[in-house]
Scaffold this motif. Sequence first.
Motif, PDB file in Angstrom:
ATOM      1  N   ILE A   1      -5.341 -11.221  -4.588  1.00 28.24           N
ATOM      2  CA  ILE A   1      -6.682 -10.863  -5.060  1.00 28.24           C
ATOM      3  C   ILE A   1      -7.623 -10.778  -3.870  1.00 28.24           C
ATOM      4  CG2 ILE A   1      -8.642 -11.534  -6.492  1.00 28.24           C
ATOM      5  CD1 ILE A   1      -6.213 -10.730  -8.111  1.00 28.24           C
ATOM      6  N   TRP A   2      -8.363  -9.686  -3.784  1.00 29.91           N
ATOM      7  CA  TRP A   2      -9.383  -9.526  -2.751  1.00 29.91           C
ATOM      8  C   TRP A   2     -10.739  -9.712  -3.418  1.00 29.91           C
ATOM      9  CZ3 TRP A   2      -7.877  -4.715   0.722  1.00 29.91           C
ATOM     10  CH2 TRP A   2      -6.600  -4.947   1.270  1.00 29.91           C
ATOM     11  N   ALA A   3     -11.642 -10.439  -2.747  1.00 28.95           N
ATOM     12  CA  ALA A   3     -12.959 -10.707  -3.331  1.00 28.95           C
ATOM     13  C   ALA A   3     -14.033 -10.639  -2.257  1.00 28.95           C
ATOM     14  CB  ALA A   3     -12.966 -12.078  -4.007  1.00 28.95           C
ATOM     15  N   VAL A   4     -15.138 -10.007  -2.614  1.00 31.32           N
ATOM     16  CA  VAL A   4     -16.234  -9.845  -1.665  1.00 31.32           C
ATOM     17  C   VAL A   4     -17.142 -11.071  -1.699  1.00 31.32           C
ATOM     18  CG1 VAL A   4     -17.793  -8.704  -3.299  1.00 31.32           C
ATOM     19  CG2 VAL A   4     -17.990  -8.207  -0.849  1.00 31.32           C
ATOM     20  N   THR A   5     -17.776 -11.389  -0.583  1.00 38.76           N
ATOM     21  CA  THR A   5     -18.752 -12.472  -0.508  1.00 38.76           C
ATOM     22  C   THR A   5     -20.157 -11.877  -0.528  1.00 38.76           C
ATOM     23  OG1 THR A   5     -18.835 -12.407   1.913  1.00 38.76           O
ATOM     24  CG2 THR A   5     -17.159 -13.835   0.898  1.00 38.76           C
ATOM     25  N   GLU A   6     -21.163 -12.758  -0.607  1.00 37.67           N
ATOM     26  CA  GLU A   6     -22.543 -12.278  -0.535  1.00 37.67           C
ATOM     27  C   GLU A   6     -22.805 -11.631   0.823  1.00 37.67           C
ATOM     28  OE1 GLU A   6     -24.856 -11.960  -2.864  1.00 37.67           O
ATOM     29  OE2 GLU A   6     -23.227 -12.590  -4.195  1.00 37.67           O
TER      30      GLU A   6
ATOM     31  N   MET B   1      -5.085  -6.471  -5.028  1.00 38.15           N
ATOM     32  CA  MET B   1      -4.944  -5.726  -3.783  1.00 38.15           C
ATOM     33  C   MET B   1      -4.527  -4.281  -4.034  1.00 38.15           C
ATOM     34  SD  MET B   1      -2.360  -6.432  -0.566  1.00 38.15           S
ATOM     35  CE  MET B   1      -0.905  -6.010  -1.553  1.00 38.15           C
ATOM     36  N   GLN B   2      -3.533  -4.070  -4.892  1.00 35.91           N
ATOM     37  CA  GLN B   2      -3.038  -2.722  -5.123  1.00 35.91           C
ATOM     38  C   GLN B   2      -4.124  -1.819  -5.688  1.00 35.91           C
ATOM     39  OE1 GLN B   2       0.098  -1.286  -4.369  1.00 35.91           O
ATOM     40  NE2 GLN B   2      -1.214   0.474  -4.790  1.00 35.91           N
ATOM     41  N   THR B   3      -4.919  -2.351  -6.622  1.00 36.64           N
ATOM     42  CA  THR B   3      -5.986  -1.559  -7.224  1.00 36.64           C
ATOM     43  C   THR B   3      -7.061  -1.227  -6.195  1.00 36.64           C
ATOM     44  OG1 THR B   3      -5.586  -2.690  -9.336  1.00 36.64           O
ATOM     45  CG2 THR B   3      -7.640  -1.460  -9.115  1.00 36.64           C
ATOM     46  N   VAL B   4      -7.393  -2.210  -5.358  1.00 35.91           N
ATOM     47  CA  VAL B   4      -8.386  -1.977  -4.308  1.00 35.91           C
ATOM     48  C   VAL B   4      -7.892  -0.888  -3.359  1.00 35.91           C
ATOM     49  CG1 VAL B   4      -9.645  -2.980  -2.368  1.00 35.91           C
ATOM     50  CG2 VAL B   4      -9.252  -4.340  -4.432  1.00 35.91           C
ATOM     51  N   LEU B   5      -6.638  -0.998  -2.937  1.00 33.08           N
ATOM     52  CA  LEU B   5      -6.094  -0.010  -2.004  1.00 33.08           C
ATOM     53  C   LEU B   5      -6.013   1.374  -2.641  1.00 33.08           C
ATOM     54  CD1 LEU B   5      -3.307  -2.098  -0.238  1.00 33.08           C
ATOM     55  CD2 LEU B   5      -5.497  -1.348   0.711  1.00 33.08           C
ATOM     56  N   ASP B   6      -5.735   1.430  -3.932  1.00 34.74           N
ATOM     57  CA  ASP B   6      -5.719   2.732  -4.622  1.00 34.74           C
ATOM     58  C   ASP B   6      -7.107   3.380  -4.566  1.00 34.74           C
ATOM     59  OD1 ASP B   6      -3.052   2.493  -5.263  1.00 34.74           O
ATOM     60  OD2 ASP B   6      -3.398   1.828  -7.326  1.00 34.74           O
ATOM     61  N   ARG B   7      -8.134   2.579  -4.764  1.00 35.71           N
ATOM     62  CA  ARG B   7      -9.503   3.101  -4.703  1.00 35.71           C
ATOM     63  C   ARG B   7      -9.849   3.529  -3.275  1.00 35.71           C
ATOM     64  NH1 ARG B   7     -13.623   1.844  -8.530  1.00 35.71           N
ATOM     65  NH2 ARG B   7     -12.793   1.058 -10.497  1.00 35.71           N
ATOM     66  N   VAL B   8      -9.423   2.723  -2.311  1.00 36.86           N
ATOM     67  CA  VAL B   8      -9.673   3.059  -0.907  1.00 36.86           C
ATOM     68  C   VAL B   8      -9.010   4.387  -0.569  1.00 36.86           C
ATOM     69  CG1 VAL B   8      -9.176   2.399   1.480  1.00 36.86           C
ATOM     70  CG2 VAL B   8     -10.010   0.684  -0.146  1.00 36.86           C
ATOM     71  N   TYR B   9      -7.785   4.557  -1.038  1.00 36.32           N
ATOM     72  CA  TYR B   9      -7.066   5.805  -0.753  1.00 36.32           C
ATOM     73  C   TYR B   9      -7.782   7.002  -1.376  1.00 36.32           C
ATOM     74  CZ  TYR B   9      -3.530   9.432  -0.782  1.00 36.32           C
ATOM     75  OH  TYR B   9      -2.867  10.624  -0.614  1.00 36.32           O
TER      76      TYR B   9
ATOM     77  N   MET C   1     -15.697  -2.805  -8.565  1.00 36.78           N
ATOM     78  CA  MET C   1     -14.800  -3.521  -9.480  1.00 36.78           C
ATOM     79  C   MET C   1     -15.401  -4.840  -9.952  1.00 36.78           C
ATOM     80  SD  MET C   1     -11.255  -2.802  -7.397  1.00 36.78           S
ATOM     81  CE  MET C   1     -10.214  -3.772  -8.496  1.00 36.78           C
ATOM     82  N   GLY C   2     -16.660  -5.080  -9.615  1.00 35.01           N
ATOM     83  CA  GLY C   2     -17.297  -6.306 -10.062  1.00 35.01           C
ATOM     84  C   GLY C   2     -17.218  -7.455  -9.080  1.00 35.01           C
ATOM     85  N   GLY C   3     -16.721  -7.181  -7.867  1.00 30.13           N
ATOM     86  CA  GLY C   3     -16.692  -8.216  -6.842  1.00 30.13           C
ATOM     87  C   GLY C   3     -15.308  -8.647  -6.411  1.00 30.13           C
ATOM     88  N   GLU C   4     -14.293  -8.371  -7.222  1.00 33.19           N
ATOM     89  CA  GLU C   4     -12.937  -8.741  -6.847  1.00 33.19           C
ATOM     90  C   GLU C   4     -11.934  -7.873  -7.593  1.00 33.19           C
ATOM     91  OE1 GLU C   4     -11.526 -12.309  -9.777  1.00 33.19           O
ATOM     92  OE2 GLU C   4     -12.817 -12.904  -8.099  1.00 33.19           O
TER      93      GLU C   4
END
Length: 209
Positions: free
Chosen positions: A193-198, A136-144, A130-133
């Motif tokens: 919002i969930w965001a990944v770090t380096e 939450m709902q969208t992230v969880l949908d992808r995880v599912y 998703m480009g790094g962030e």
Amino acid sequence: MRRWSIWSAPASKKPKVYDVLGKDQRMKHQNVTVAFNMLIAELETALKDTRQAAASATQQGSYDEAEARLDEARQIERFIADIRARQREWTALASKSRSNKTAGRSRLPRGERTPEEAYRLPILRALVAMGGEGKMQTVLDRVYQEMKSRLKPVDLKPLPSDAKTPRWRNAAQWERQSMVDEGLLRSDSPRGIWAVTEKGRKYLADHHD
């Protein structure tokens, strides 16, 4: 120049602690962590602004004003250090409470529920895709979508305490908090919002499954 105060800041700038905690009277560990991070972020912004004001006053020859701003900056630094200390105490308390809660909830036979750590890589993959962030709902949908073929029947059942939340979703959210604590996800991202770090990106690159 008016001195900065967390309570005199515009409403849009104040850390909305009560909004973060929500209407539920029970303390939500994850939301309290978000509240701490929001408060620290606001204070760090105030510290930066105060230091800039001190530098500006010095350039203009207003040395008394500059010293006053520097004194205020030192106070804010002490306040931030104190808040960080309280945050560490809270993290330890939340971790202990989480362990007690895990021990006290209805026990499932070993292996019946997908472990929380199984959601780690899918969460990282979703965020990177998703480009790094992302929300939450969208992230969880992808995880599912990635994990649905591996989820066990009990994972799809609702929590005893919340009929609207399936166990897998709750487990994924707890794993997200563990990832924040370990520095794999950002702790200062906006609410929801969930965001990944380096560090998180490197972890993903090092742990292909």
